[in-house]
Design a protein around this motif. Structure first.
Motif, PDB file in Angstrom:
ATOM      1  N   LEU A  40     -59.187 -46.738   3.917  1.00  0.00           N
ATOM      2  CA  LEU A  40     -60.366 -47.206   4.640  1.00  0.00           C
ATOM      3  C   LEU A  40     -60.059 -47.459   6.106  1.00  0.00           C
ATOM      4  CD1 LEU A  40     -62.066 -49.543   2.035  1.00  0.00           C
ATOM      5  CD2 LEU A  40     -62.848 -47.329   2.862  1.00  0.00           C
TER       6      LEU A  40
ATOM      7  N   PHE B 280     -60.190 -44.212   7.785  1.00  0.00           N
ATOM      8  CA  PHE B 280     -61.591 -43.808   7.929  1.00  0.00           C
ATOM      9  C   PHE B 280     -62.250 -44.537   9.094  1.00  0.00           C
ATOM     10  CE2 PHE B 280     -66.073 -44.683   6.959  1.00  0.00           C
ATOM     11  CZ  PHE B 280     -66.563 -43.399   6.865  1.00  0.00           C
ATOM     12  N   ASP B 281     -62.007 -45.858   9.157  1.00  0.00           N
ATOM     13  CA  ASP B 281     -62.601 -46.650  10.251  1.00  0.00           C
ATOM     14  C   ASP B 281     -62.084 -46.212  11.616  1.00  0.00           C
ATOM     15  OD1 ASP B 281     -64.140 -48.093   8.543  1.00  0.00           O
ATOM     16  OD2 ASP B 281     -62.789 -49.826   8.429  1.00  0.00           O
TER      17      ASP B 281
ATOM     18  N   THR C  92     -60.777 -43.218  12.477  1.00  0.00           N
ATOM     19  CA  THR C  92     -61.303 -41.890  12.830  1.00  0.00           C
ATOM     20  C   THR C  92     -62.750 -41.974  13.278  1.00  0.00           C
ATOM     21  OG1 THR C  92     -59.906 -40.985  11.100  1.00  0.00           O
ATOM     22  CG2 THR C  92     -61.577 -39.513  12.005  1.00  0.00           C
ATOM     23  N   THR C  93     -63.590 -42.664  12.471  1.00  0.00           N
ATOM     24  CA  THR C  93     -65.020 -42.671  12.792  1.00  0.00           C
ATOM     25  C   THR C  93     -65.304 -43.458  14.067  1.00  0.00           C
ATOM     26  OG1 THR C  93     -65.302 -44.500  11.257  1.00  0.00           O
ATOM     27  CG2 THR C  93     -65.900 -42.310  10.467  1.00  0.00           C
ATOM     28  N   SER C  94     -64.572 -44.585  14.305  1.00  0.00           N
ATOM     29  CA  SER C  94     -64.910 -45.329  15.515  1.00  0.00           C
ATOM     30  C   SER C  94     -64.374 -44.618  16.753  1.00  0.00           C
ATOM     31  CB  SER C  94     -64.440 -46.781  15.453  1.00  0.00           C
ATOM     32  OG  SER C  94     -63.052 -46.838  15.333  1.00  0.00           O
TER      33      SER C  94
ATOM     34  N   SER D 200     -69.542 -47.144  11.025  1.00  0.00           N
ATOM     35  CA  SER D 200     -69.296 -45.724  11.249  1.00  0.00           C
ATOM     36  C   SER D 200     -70.594 -44.957  11.511  1.00  0.00           C
ATOM     37  CB  SER D 200     -68.580 -45.126  10.047  1.00  0.00           C
ATOM     38  OG  SER D 200     -69.263 -45.467   8.866  1.00  0.00           O
TER      39      SER D 200
END
Lengths: 278, 125
Positions: B11, B14-15, B17-19, B82
């Motif tokens: 997670l 994921f956080d 990469t997306t931010s 995200s």
């Protein structure tokens, strides 16, 4: 006001005819238009000569590509993270498909408005402001307000190329404010969100649902006082959506959920149309 | 627990990469969207006064100023961090993206506000 003004940025061959048969005449006219391009362009209501310029097209394509890039990065990130939190790749693909199908109905509504606005803003601006990064309800209002501040009206004889430029500048700056607010607020909210999750995880599952109901009720109820037909549209779409969701649960058919939004939009549009004719 | 660290790491990645990419792509989108009017104002030969733009912007701020702040605040708990960068770049949030995200969550049976719900809305949007 001249009927077909020469554009400063556009190369035009000399038209054949009396007075245009010598190179000198053509040269003179080019000089004139180069000397006073502002006056000629500003007062012309031929918006599309400016609105369909290749540079605006290039910006529209740039916006489109950056959205594609973002979607690819996000999709990959979601697929990578999913198995670690007990979500199958299938769940991610199903979400993707459900999103695509659900967007059909609303997209149809957006496209209808977009087509109506093509002659007002030109294709690249409509693509960017209405379809890609703007929103259908904000942009037209924003452009109208901007034109009004210059004493003009969209689409009328006062809607000159200069007013179009002003309207585009104002609606782009206005649209930019949402993005700037998001860029500033999201990291701050995220910090508060993680803190709240640690203290009370249950709150974070209730808050989004409540916020969603509140957001849609505010949007929906705001439409009700406008006319009786608004109430018909609101009530019929609510009833149809509820019935479809119950049906999906009863038949255990999740495809009904995916198509529910599009069906509800089309049926309630039809009902409102016939209610308007009674 | 190794399982927990695994979830935490996944997670976290994921956080991040997306931010990071959410912000970068949003800034590029912002630049392209402002480049079009900037061209018309500064290079097209049209006589558009900066003061006129400021007046028009002021009129817009009077109508939409509150919404500029309130919308990101309202939609954050629904969308998650995200999807904020997706939704506010793409627009048409209330009429297209939120319904799409909700229906995706409902189709695979996850709740909004959970991490599974967040991934479902990312994919749907």
């Amino acid at each position: 006001m001249r009927r077909s003004p020469p554009k400063a940025w556009e190369f035009r061959p000399a038209p054949a005819g009396p007075g245009w048969n010598s190179f000198k005449d053509w040269q003179l006219s080019m000089k004139l238009s180069a000397a006073v391009p502002a006056v000629v362009d500003n007062n012309s209501t031929d918006i599309l000569a400016v609105a369909n310029s290749p540079i605006l097209w290039a910006c529209a394509i740039g916006v489109f590509l950056v959205i594609v890039l973002q979607s690819l990065i996000y999709m990959k990130a979601a697929k990578t993270a999913a198995p670690h939190i007990g979500m199958s790749q299938e769940d991610v693909s199903t979400s993707f498909k459900a999103g695509a199908i659900s967007a059909l109905g609303p997209s149809l509504a957006v496209v209808l408005v977009a087509i109506a606005l093509l002659t007002v803003f030109g294709t690249p601006t409509v693509l960017v402001r209405i379809d890609l990064i703007g929103s259908v309800s904000y942009e037209t209002a924003a452009a109208a307000i901007a034109a009004k501040s210059a004493g003009a009206e969209l689409g009328g004889p006062t809607y000159t190329q200069a007013v179009f430029g002003l309207a585009l500048a104002a609606m782009s700056l206005g649209g930019a404010m949402w993005m700037i607010a998001t860029l500033i607020l999201t990291p701050l909210l995220k910090r508060g969100d993680s803190a709240l999750r640690k203290v009370n995880p249950a709150v974070m599952t209730v808050v989004p649902g409540a916020a969603m109901i509140a957001a849609f009720m505010v949007l929906g109820i705001g439409e009700l006082p406008k006319s009786a037909l608004h109430i018909v549209a609101f009530a019929s779409s609510a009833v149809i959506m509820t019935l479809l969701m119950l049906l999906a649960r009863w038949l255990q058919a999740s495809w009904i959920k995916e198509w529910a939004l599009g069906i509800a939009i089309l049926l309630s549009l039809a009902i409102t149309y016939f209610a308007g004719r009674i | 627990m190794p399982q927990a660290t695994n979830i935490h790491e996944a997670l976290g990645a994921f956080d991040r990469t997306t931010s990071r990419w959410g912000r970068i792509t949003m800034l590029i989108g912002l630049a392209f969207s402002l480049a079009a009017p900037a061209y018309l104002v500064f290079f097209s030969g049209l006589d558009i006064q900066i003061s006129g733009i400021l007046a028009a912007f002021g009129a817009l701020a009077a109508v939409f100023g509150v919404i500029w702040i309130v919308e990101p605040l309202t939609y954050f708990p629904i969308l998650g961090a995200s999807s904020m960068y997706q939704a506010f770049m793409i627009g048409n949030i209330s009429n297209k993206l939120l319904p799409a995200a909700m229906i995706a969550q409902s189709t695979i049976g996850v709740k909004p506000g959970t991490r599974k719900g967040e991934l479902a809305s990312v994919a749907a949007i």
